[in-house]
Scaffold this motif. Structure first.
Motif, short mmCIF file in Angstrom:
data_model
loop_
_atom_site.label_atom_id
_atom_site.label_comp_id
_atom_site.label_asym_id
_atom_site.label_seq_id
_atom_site.Cartn_x
_atom_site.Cartn_y
_atom_site.Cartn_z
N THR A 48 4.78 3.83 -4.33
CA THR A 48 4.69 3.83 -5.79
C THR A 48 5.27 2.54 -6.37
OG1 THR A 48 4.74 6.25 -5.98
CG2 THR A 48 5.52 4.98 -7.88
N GLY A 78 5.28 -0.32 -5.17
CA GLY A 78 4.42 -1.46 -4.92
C GLY A 78 5.08 -2.51 -4.05
N TYR A 79 5.71 -2.04 -2.99
CA TYR A 79 6.38 -2.96 -2.07
C TYR A 79 5.40 -4.01 -1.54
CZ TYR A 79 8.74 -4.66 2.14
OH TYR A 79 9.30 -5.45 3.11
N VAL A 95 3.64 -6.25 -3.10
CA VAL A 95 2.58 -6.72 -4.00
C VAL A 95 3.18 -6.95 -5.38
CG1 VAL A 95 0.82 -5.44 -2.71
CG2 VAL A 95 1.85 -4.40 -4.73
N PRO A 110 3.78 -6.31 -9.36
CA PRO A 110 3.84 -5.04 -10.10
C PRO A 110 2.49 -4.62 -10.67
CG PRO A 110 5.75 -6.38 -10.65
CD PRO A 110 4.85 -7.25 -9.79
N GLU A 148 -0.31 -5.11 -9.44
CA GLU A 148 -1.25 -4.77 -8.38
C GLU A 148 -0.99 -3.40 -7.77
OE1 GLU A 148 -2.27 -9.19 -6.56
OE2 GLU A 148 -0.43 -8.18 -5.89
N ALA A 149 0.16 -2.79 -8.08
CA ALA A 149 0.49 -1.48 -7.54
C ALA A 149 -0.33 -0.40 -8.23
CB ALA A 149 1.98 -1.21 -7.71
N ASN A 168 6.72 3.43 -14.01
CA ASN A 168 6.79 3.38 -12.55
C ASN A 168 8.23 3.61 -12.13
OD1 ASN A 168 6.91 2.71 -9.81
ND2 ASN A 168 5.32 1.16 -9.99
N HIS A 184 2.48 -0.31 4.27
CA HIS A 184 2.35 -0.54 2.83
C HIS A 184 1.01 -1.20 2.50
CE1 HIS A 184 6.77 -0.35 3.50
NE2 HIS A 184 6.70 0.40 2.42
N PRO A 188 -3.01 -5.39 -1.95
CA PRO A 188 -3.63 -5.16 -3.27
C PRO A 188 -4.95 -4.41 -3.18
CG PRO A 188 -2.67 -7.34 -3.21
CD PRO A 188 -2.53 -6.79 -1.81
N HIS A 233 -4.16 -0.80 -2.61
CA HIS A 233 -3.72 -0.15 -3.85
C HIS A 233 -4.89 0.18 -4.76
CE1 HIS A 233 0.70 0.08 -3.90
NE2 HIS A 233 0.67 -0.98 -3.10
#
Length: 226
Positions: free
Chosen positions: A56, A58-59, A61, A63, A65-66, A86, A205, A208, A211
């Motif tokens: 969630t 967005g590790y 990437v 912000p 792009e999460a 988020n 993870h 992009p 996601h």
């Protein structure tokens, strides 16, 4: 598009609001024309909060792009009046989420998307604890925001710790959803998990592109809720 708010941003807004509330208005001159009283503008903006771990958050990437930010774009395109928050935290387990969910819910939310458990499974934590922690989070949401719709994101893990463990882990999400009458996303990483080109070098993870696919998986389930 409304920006996706982080927890830090939310806290800053609350702090500024508290400071402003103590400011005294300047006294108008005696000859000034009294202002005409007007009703405050009504706002119907609601909050959707994504509560999860590094997926969630967005590790790896940007912000925007999460997947929570991508869902925010879809919300705006649909003309829905929601603010997206988020509340993802990298490394979060269900026990950690249970500890911080009350702090996150200091203000009510309209939709609560719960994405936790993956780190429990990867660490081989007892599934009885995972189930109890998720139930406690659900109970806290119901107590703090009784009107909120809860969406539970299902997760799966590879059978490294044994087929029985992996099977029970997968099943607990459906069990919790049925028990609590939640909206269920059967598998958050559908079409992404295990696909090398859609994941970063750690194989866990999403990139992009990954996601974007996660957002496409979520949206048909989330849109009717909104």
């Amino acid at each position: 598009m409304k920006p996706v708010l982080s927890l830090f941003s939310c806290c800053l807004l609350l702090l500024l609001a508290g400071c402003n509330s103590t400011t005294q208005p300047a006294e108008a001159p005696a000859t000034a024309t009294p202002p005409v009283a007007t009703a405050p503008a009504a706002t119907n903006t609601q909050t959707i909060l994504f509560f999860g771990n590094s997926l969630t958050a967005g590790y790896g990437v940007e912000p925007e792009e999460a997947f929570p930010a991508l869902i925010g774009q879809k919300i705006d395109s649909a003309g829905l009046n929601y603010t997206v928050v988020n509340a993802g935290l990298s490394g979060e387990t269900t026990a950690g989420g249970r500890s911080r969910v009350g702090w996150v819910l200091r203000k009510p939310v309209s939709v609560f998307v719960l994405e936790l458990g993956g780190n429990d499974g990867l660490r081989g934590l007892p599934l009885t604890d995972t189930r109890q922690n998720l139930q406690a989070i659900i109970d806290t949401v119901r107590r703090r925001s009784p009107q909120a719709r809860i969406v539970l994101a299902g997760m799966q893990i590879p059978p490294n710790l044994g087929a029985d463990y992996a099977t029970e882990f997968k099943a607990l999400y459906g069990e919790l959803a049925r028990k609590n009458q939640l909206v269920l996303i059967p598998f958050l990483l559908e079409g992404v998990g295990g696909v090398a080109k859609l994941n970063q070098q750690d194989g866990i993870h999403p990139t992009p592109a990954g996601h974007r696919l996660v957002a496409r998986t979520i949206w048909p389930i989330l849109q009717p809720v909104l």
